[in-house]
Design a protein around this motif. Structure first.
Motif, PDB file in Angstrom:
ATOM      1  N   ASP A   1       0.807  -1.224   0.000  1.00  0.00           N
ATOM      2  CA  ASP A   1       0.000   0.000   0.000  1.00  0.00           C
ATOM      3  C   ASP A   1       0.837   1.269   0.000  1.00  0.00           C
ATOM      4  O   ASP A   1       0.298   2.375  -0.084  1.00  0.00           O
ATOM      5  CB  ASP A   1      -0.981   0.000   1.177  1.00  0.00           C
ATOM      6  CG  ASP A   1      -0.288  -0.004   2.538  1.00  0.00           C
ATOM      7  OD1 ASP A   1       0.963   0.042   2.577  1.00  0.00           O
ATOM      8  OD2 ASP A   1      -0.995  -0.070   3.566  1.00  0.00           O
ATOM      9  N   SER A   2       2.168   1.113   0.065  1.00  0.00           N
ATOM     10  CA  SER A   2       3.029   2.300   0.036  1.00  0.00           C
ATOM     11  C   SER A   2       3.670   2.515  -1.335  1.00  0.00           C
ATOM     12  O   SER A   2       4.490   3.418  -1.504  1.00  0.00           O
ATOM     13  CB  SER A   2       4.135   2.171   1.098  1.00  0.00           C
ATOM     14  OG  SER A   2       5.067   1.151   0.753  1.00  0.00           O
ATOM     15  N   ILE A   3       3.291   1.702  -2.321  1.00  0.00           N
ATOM     16  CA  ILE A   3       3.866   1.790  -3.667  1.00  0.00           C
ATOM     17  C   ILE A   3       2.943   2.592  -4.571  1.00  0.00           C
ATOM     18  O   ILE A   3       1.722   2.399  -4.578  1.00  0.00           O
ATOM     19  CB  ILE A   3       4.087   0.383  -4.261  1.00  0.00           C
ATOM     20  CG1 ILE A   3       5.047  -0.428  -3.387  1.00  0.00           C
ATOM     21  CG2 ILE A   3       4.631   0.471  -5.687  1.00  0.00           C
ATOM     22  CD1 ILE A   3       5.185  -1.883  -3.798  1.00  0.00           C
ATOM     23  N   ASP A   4       3.523   3.472  -5.369  1.00  0.00           N
ATOM     24  CA  ASP A   4       2.760   4.249  -6.361  1.00  0.00           C
ATOM     25  C   ASP A   4       2.867   3.516  -7.705  1.00  0.00           C
ATOM     26  O   ASP A   4       3.782   3.741  -8.480  1.00  0.00           O
ATOM     27  CB  ASP A   4       3.324   5.666  -6.475  1.00  0.00           C
ATOM     28  CG  ASP A   4       2.545   6.523  -7.465  1.00  0.00           C
ATOM     29  OD1 ASP A   4       1.585   6.004  -8.072  1.00  0.00           O
ATOM     30  OD2 ASP A   4       2.920   7.694  -7.647  1.00  0.00           O
ATOM     31  N   PHE A   5       1.917   2.627  -7.956  1.00  0.00           N
ATOM     32  CA  PHE A   5       1.964   1.802  -9.164  1.00  0.00           C
ATOM     33  C   PHE A   5       1.710   2.603 -10.439  1.00  0.00           C
ATOM     34  O   PHE A   5       1.970   2.111 -11.540  1.00  0.00           O
ATOM     35  CB  PHE A   5       0.956   0.652  -9.053  1.00  0.00           C
ATOM     36  CG  PHE A   5       1.344  -0.385  -8.030  1.00  0.00           C
ATOM     37  CD1 PHE A   5       2.437  -1.214  -8.227  1.00  0.00           C
ATOM     38  CD2 PHE A   5       0.610  -0.519  -6.860  1.00  0.00           C
ATOM     39  CE1 PHE A   5       2.798  -2.164  -7.281  1.00  0.00           C
ATOM     40  CE2 PHE A   5       0.963  -1.463  -5.906  1.00  0.00           C
ATOM     41  CZ  PHE A   5       2.067  -2.300  -6.120  1.00  0.00           C
ATOM     42  N   SER A   6       1.211   3.834 -10.316  1.00  0.00           N
ATOM     43  CA  SER A   6       0.966   4.660 -11.508  1.00  0.00           C
ATOM     44  C   SER A   6       2.267   5.013 -12.221  1.00  0.00           C
ATOM     45  O   SER A   6       2.255   5.386 -13.400  1.00  0.00           O
ATOM     46  CB  SER A   6       0.216   5.933 -11.119  1.00  0.00           C
ATOM     47  OG  SER A   6       1.041   6.789 -10.327  1.00  0.00           O
ATOM     48  N   GLN A   7       3.400   4.897 -11.518  1.00  0.00           N
ATOM     49  CA  GLN A   7       4.702   5.200 -12.130  1.00  0.00           C
ATOM     50  C   GLN A   7       5.379   3.951 -12.713  1.00  0.00           C
ATOM     51  O   GLN A   7       6.523   4.003 -13.141  1.00  0.00           O
ATOM     52  CB  GLN A   7       5.626   5.829 -11.087  1.00  0.00           C
ATOM     53  CG  GLN A   7       5.125   7.151 -10.523  1.00  0.00           C
ATOM     54  CD  GLN A   7       6.157   7.794  -9.618  1.00  0.00           C
ATOM     55  OE1 GLN A   7       7.336   7.871  -9.948  1.00  0.00           O
ATOM     56  NE2 GLN A   7       5.703   8.250  -8.459  1.00  0.00           N
ATOM     57  N   THR A   8       4.664   2.844 -12.719  1.00  0.00           N
ATOM     58  CA  THR A   8       5.211   1.580 -13.204  1.00  0.00           C
ATOM     59  C   THR A   8       4.388   1.069 -14.385  1.00  0.00           C
ATOM     60  O   THR A   8       3.346   1.642 -14.725  1.00  0.00           O
ATOM     61  CB  THR A   8       5.210   0.518 -12.090  1.00  0.00           C
ATOM     62  OG1 THR A   8       3.857   0.172 -11.769  1.00  0.00           O
ATOM     63  CG2 THR A   8       5.906   1.036 -10.840  1.00  0.00           C
ATOM     64  N   THR A   9       4.850  -0.015 -15.000  1.00  0.00           N
ATOM     65  CA  THR A   9       4.149  -0.611 -16.145  1.00  0.00           C
ATOM     66  C   THR A   9       3.470  -1.902 -15.716  1.00  0.00           C
ATOM     67  O   THR A   9       4.104  -2.787 -15.137  1.00  0.00           O
ATOM     68  CB  THR A   9       5.145  -0.921 -17.283  1.00  0.00           C
ATOM     69  OG1 THR A   9       5.837   0.274 -17.644  1.00  0.00           O
ATOM     70  CG2 THR A   9       4.421  -1.472 -18.498  1.00  0.00           C
ATOM     71  N   LEU A  10       2.176  -2.000 -16.008  1.00  0.00           N
ATOM     72  CA  LEU A  10       1.391  -3.176 -15.633  1.00  0.00           C
ATOM     73  C   LEU A  10       1.883  -4.422 -16.362  1.00  0.00           C
ATOM     74  O   LEU A  10       2.167  -4.390 -17.561  1.00  0.00           O
ATOM     75  CB  LEU A  10      -0.083  -2.933 -15.966  1.00  0.00           C
ATOM     76  CG  LEU A  10      -1.061  -4.099 -15.722  1.00  0.00           C
ATOM     77  CD1 LEU A  10      -1.190  -4.367 -14.229  1.00  0.00           C
ATOM     78  CD2 LEU A  10      -2.419  -3.786 -16.343  1.00  0.00           C
ATOM     79  N   GLN A  11       1.991  -5.541 -15.634  1.00  0.00           N
ATOM     80  CA  GLN A  11       2.337  -6.842 -16.207  1.00  0.00           C
ATOM     81  C   GLN A  11       1.202  -7.814 -15.849  1.00  0.00           C
ATOM     82  O   GLN A  11       1.249  -8.489 -14.822  1.00  0.00           O
ATOM     83  CB  GLN A  11       3.660  -7.353 -15.629  1.00  0.00           C
ATOM     84  CG  GLN A  11       4.834  -6.419 -15.843  1.00  0.00           C
ATOM     85  CD  GLN A  11       5.386  -6.507 -17.258  1.00  0.00           C
ATOM     86  OE1 GLN A  11       5.927  -7.526 -17.669  1.00  0.00           O
ATOM     87  NE2 GLN A  11       5.256  -5.424 -18.001  1.00  0.00           N
TER      88      GLN A  11
ATOM     89  N   CYS B   1       7.912   4.604  -0.368  1.00  0.00           N
ATOM     90  CA  CYS B   1       7.530   3.276   0.130  1.00  0.00           C
ATOM     91  C   CYS B   1       7.981   3.053   1.580  1.00  0.00           C
ATOM     92  O   CYS B   1       8.869   3.732   2.083  1.00  0.00           O
ATOM     93  CB  CYS B   1       8.128   2.191  -0.767  1.00  0.00           C
ATOM     94  SG  CYS B   1       9.913   1.961  -0.571  1.00  0.00           S
ATOM     95  N   ARG B   2       7.349   2.067   2.203  1.00  0.00           N
ATOM     96  CA  ARG B   2       7.756   1.607   3.525  1.00  0.00           C
ATOM     97  C   ARG B   2       8.300   0.183   3.373  1.00  0.00           C
ATOM     98  O   ARG B   2       7.655  -0.675   2.763  1.00  0.00           O
ATOM     99  CB  ARG B   2       6.567   1.611   4.515  1.00  0.00           C
ATOM    100  CG  ARG B   2       5.915   2.969   4.670  1.00  0.00           C
ATOM    101  CD  ARG B   2       4.915   3.014   5.831  1.00  0.00           C
ATOM    102  NE  ARG B   2       4.153   1.803   6.023  1.00  0.00           N
ATOM    103  CZ  ARG B   2       3.052   1.471   5.329  1.00  0.00           C
ATOM    104  NH1 ARG B   2       2.606   2.292   4.377  1.00  0.00           N
ATOM    105  NH2 ARG B   2       2.414   0.355   5.587  1.00  0.00           N
ATOM    106  N   VAL B   3       9.477  -0.056   3.923  1.00  0.00           N
ATOM    107  CA  VAL B   3      10.133  -1.357   3.784  1.00  0.00           C
ATOM    108  C   VAL B   3       9.752  -2.257   4.962  1.00  0.00           C
ATOM    109  O   VAL B   3       9.904  -1.864   6.120  1.00  0.00           O
ATOM    110  CB  VAL B   3      11.662  -1.190   3.699  1.00  0.00           C
ATOM    111  CG1 VAL B   3      12.342  -2.556   3.640  1.00  0.00           C
ATOM    112  CG2 VAL B   3      12.037  -0.355   2.473  1.00  0.00           C
ATOM    113  N   GLN B   4       9.265  -3.440   4.653  1.00  0.00           N
ATOM    114  CA  GLN B   4       8.898  -4.401   5.704  1.00  0.00           C
ATOM    115  C   GLN B   4      10.121  -5.194   6.162  1.00  0.00           C
ATOM    116  O   GLN B   4      10.275  -5.478   7.337  1.00  0.00           O
ATOM    117  CB  GLN B   4       7.816  -5.348   5.168  1.00  0.00           C
ATOM    118  CG  GLN B   4       7.247  -6.301   6.207  1.00  0.00           C
ATOM    119  CD  GLN B   4       7.730  -7.734   6.016  1.00  0.00           C
ATOM    120  OE1 GLN B   4       8.436  -8.041   5.065  1.00  0.00           O
ATOM    121  NE2 GLN B   4       7.367  -8.602   6.938  1.00  0.00           N
ATOM    122  N   LYS B   5      11.004  -5.562   5.200  1.00  0.00           N
ATOM    123  CA  LYS B   5      12.211  -6.316   5.524  1.00  0.00           C
ATOM    124  C   LYS B   5      13.271  -6.013   4.460  1.00  0.00           C
ATOM    125  O   LYS B   5      12.963  -6.022   3.272  1.00  0.00           O
ATOM    126  CB  LYS B   5      11.916  -7.824   5.541  1.00  0.00           C
ATOM    127  CG  LYS B   5      13.108  -8.687   5.922  1.00  0.00           C
ATOM    128  CD  LYS B   5      12.809 -10.174   5.713  1.00  0.00           C
ATOM    129  CE  LYS B   5      11.722 -10.628   6.663  1.00  0.00           C
ATOM    130  NZ  LYS B   5      11.435 -12.087   6.498  1.00  0.00           N
TER     131      LYS B   5
END
Length: 619
Positions: free
Chosen positions: A203-213, A330-334
């Motif tokens: 939920d911390s990723i801005d997918f609008s800046q990426t390409t859908l696969q 983003c927030r890193v979990q690990k």
């Protein structure tokens, strides 16, 4: 007394234990934690180039990985779909939680397998023959055969920058004494390294800046038993993004803080799956690298950043990650880490995966120098089969290079060895057009039925499918396409001539761009999707397939010439010095295997042929 003990509950261990049990062996699977069976500490996916075909081969032989990969997949995708069938392959994005649970349940449901949660510390032998294992507390447990599938858990270390933690993946315990036990038996071990990237809160990723696969609309499956209603109906998306100059600058400025470049790492890393810092150094001319953002599980809010594997300090990883489009906030979990572990030199193995010098001891998976869940599972299946066959007094099952990618992998390992984590690639197979996803059942299911891993009912279903494919192809040679407006427009849309009145479906499909399913649909004929795909491949590539089969027959002639186990290469005159040394080390089973050993030249093979002929004539 167990017939077979399997040490390690990873992907190799699951296949080995279930295969041995189904072949009538009283089997025990020793693992440290039942809830970590078939865990996915790295990439949460199954399949990919060559590896996906291995999963299909496991299914054809009667293994379990494919069915479970299908039923716990979040996304299905055929890779290299625009290329030839020899390199096309299935990859699924897996739900790592559900996959591990399903594998655990499969082992628990197998009546011939007992799961034992104990630390195995050494191997027990007597006069060069396995007698069992010794667990923590000096507890001896007897067995007729032992299969070690320890994965990355033998004397493993977690590496982050200059910090070294003696631990297995994700903080699991490591087996510190087992590799020492193997060395005491005269086996050569060496250190290998692999790694994993950071996990990021989705939920911390801005997918609008990426390409859908996205996944495939008409997915193929690993198992012929899988039906559409068995799999996920709304597939999860993956996304593509890239590193950039800013990412590379941060990495370059902190290289000396990486475990790879600080001198902490002893082992050799994977050439085909390097850390991001290794990529930046090795491919300095590249101004960006692909990063795939992939969901880890439906029940988790975490995303796997494939391509960002790293052992840099956490603060550097944090800064580096935030330069990637979509990950700025983003927030890193690990954070990522490297892991180093012991493996054995696989040149010490027979093609059955039995240790040459220890009767009844088998190894499979990453202990043999491979990387990847699929390579491990394929070896585990073969080790389980061959341990059972050995106990039954039967000849080992050794798959040939023109029969299976599993055969290519094992032959590479035992004939050439490896100095780095071995990854199976389509380029490693001389006859990859024969080793396709679509024909795995045709190639291998008879073995599964012969050894008892495929039921007679399942085998008959497979045989019926093969019969349907062959008979339908023959029928398509006789069915003429009607010369009407529908087909005139169809061929015009494909820029393909349609002037003759006697064009058969078979001849039409041989043309570029003409898809069998499209023609059958226009003809009102129904053929199952997966069978139609195999028919199309058989039709379009008939000439190439026939040529490859002829070339494979030449290889078979060499493979059929067996070399005696008691061949004394020291006493054979005129062998090259290197050839003699390599033959003594590998102890090839066939003339074909001898010919593939690095350092054994054609003149050495000619001399072996003469000596073998003389030996045969003297008997």
């Amino acid at each position: 007394m167990y017939d077979v003990i399997v040490v390690g509950g990873g992907h190799a261990g699951v296949e080995a234990s279930i295969a041995a049990a189904r072949m009538g062996q009283k089997t025990a699977l020793f693992t440290l934690n039942i809830d970590r069976i078939a865990a996915m500490p790295c990439n949460p996916s199954i399949g990919g180039p060559a590896k996906g075909i291995v999963v299909r081969e496991i299914e054809a032989l009667g293994g379990v990985m494919g069915k479970i990969a299908d039923k716990t997949a979040l996304q299905f995708r055929i890779l290299n779909s625009s290329k030839g069938p020899g390199v096309q392959c299935l990859r699924v994005q897996s739900d790592k939680i559900e996959y591990s649970k399903a594998m655990r349940d499969a082992v628990l449901a197998e009546p011939g397998v007992e799961i034992v949660q104990k630390m195995v510390e050494s191997i027990a032998t007597e006069n060069g023959k396995i007698t069992g294992i010794i667990c923590k507390g000096d507890e001896f447990i007897p067995a007729k055969a032992v299969i070690i599938t320890s994965g990355t858990y033998m004397s493993s270390k977690i590496l982050v920058s200059s910090t070294v933690t003696h631990s297995g993946p994700e903080g699991d315990p490591t087996t510190n004494k087992l590799s020492g036990s193997l060395r005491s038996l005269g086996l050569k071990t060496f250190r290998l390294k692999t790694g994993t990237p950071a996990r990021i809160y989705t939920d911390s990723i801005d997918f609008s800046q990426t390409t859908l696969q996205p996944g495939d609309d008409k997915p193929y499956y690993f198992s012929n038993k899988t039906k559409k209603e068995d799999v996920i109906q709304e597939q999860y998306p993956c996304y593509l993004t890239y590193t950039n100059d800013e990412t590379h600058a941060i990495i370059n400025a902190n290289l000396e803080k990486s475990s790879m470049y600080s001198g902490v790492v002893e082992g050799v890393g994977a050439r085909y799956c390097p850390s991001i810092e290794d990529k930046i150094v090795r491919f300095a001319d590249k101004n960006r690298h692909q990063i795939f953002l992939e969901p880890e599980a439906a029940s988790l809010d975490t995303t796997y950043a494939q391509g960002l594997s790293s052992s840099l300090p956490e603060d550097v990883q944090d800064a580096m990650i935030r330069t990637v489009p979509g990950l700025q906030n983003c927030r890193v979990q690990k954070y990522g880490y490297a892991i180093e572990y012991d493996a054995i030199d696989p040149i010490q193995l027979k093609p059955s995966l039995e240790i040459m010098t220890v009767d009844g001891l088998f190894t499979a998976g990453q202990i043999n120098g491979t990387s990847g869940y699929e390579e491990a599972a394929g070896q585990g299946l073969m080790a389980g089969i061959n341990a059972a066959l050995k106990n039954q007094g039967k000849e080992a099952l050794v798959l040939k290079r023109d029969e299976a990618y599993i055969g290519v992998m094992i032959d590479d390992l035992v004939t050439k060895g490896t100095l780095e984590p071995y990854r199976l690639l389509t380029s490693r197979a001389e006859y990859r057009l024969l080793l396709r996803h679509d024909n795995a059942y045709r190639r291998l299911s008879h073995y599964g039925e012969e050894i008892g891993l495929l039921s007679e009912k399942d085998y008959q279903e497979i045989a019926e499918d093969i019969k349907t494919i062959d008979s339908t192809i023959e029928e398509l040679k006789t069915i003429k396409i009607p010369h009407n407006d529908v087909f005139t427009k169809f061929f015009e849309s494909k820029n393909s001539p349609f002037e003759t009145h006697d064009l058969t479906i078979y001849d039409a499909v041989k043309r570029p761009g003409i898809e069998l399913e499209e023609v059958l649909d226009l003809m009102g004929m129904e053929v199952r999707h997966d069978l139609a795909f195999q028919m199309q491949v058989e039709i379009k590539y008939e000439g190439y397939i026939r040529k490859a089969m002829k070339e494979a027959e030449k290889l078979r002639s060499m493979e059929n010439i067996r070399l005696p186990e008691d061949f004394d290469y020291e006493k054979i005159d005129n062998l090259s010095i290197e050839g003699r040394q390599k033959l003594l080390a590998v102890k090839p089973i066939t003339m074909g295997q001898a010919s593939r050993i690095s350092g054994v030249n054609p003149a050495d093979i000619a001399i072996l042929a003469i000596v073998l002929k003389q030996r045969t004539q003297s008997k």
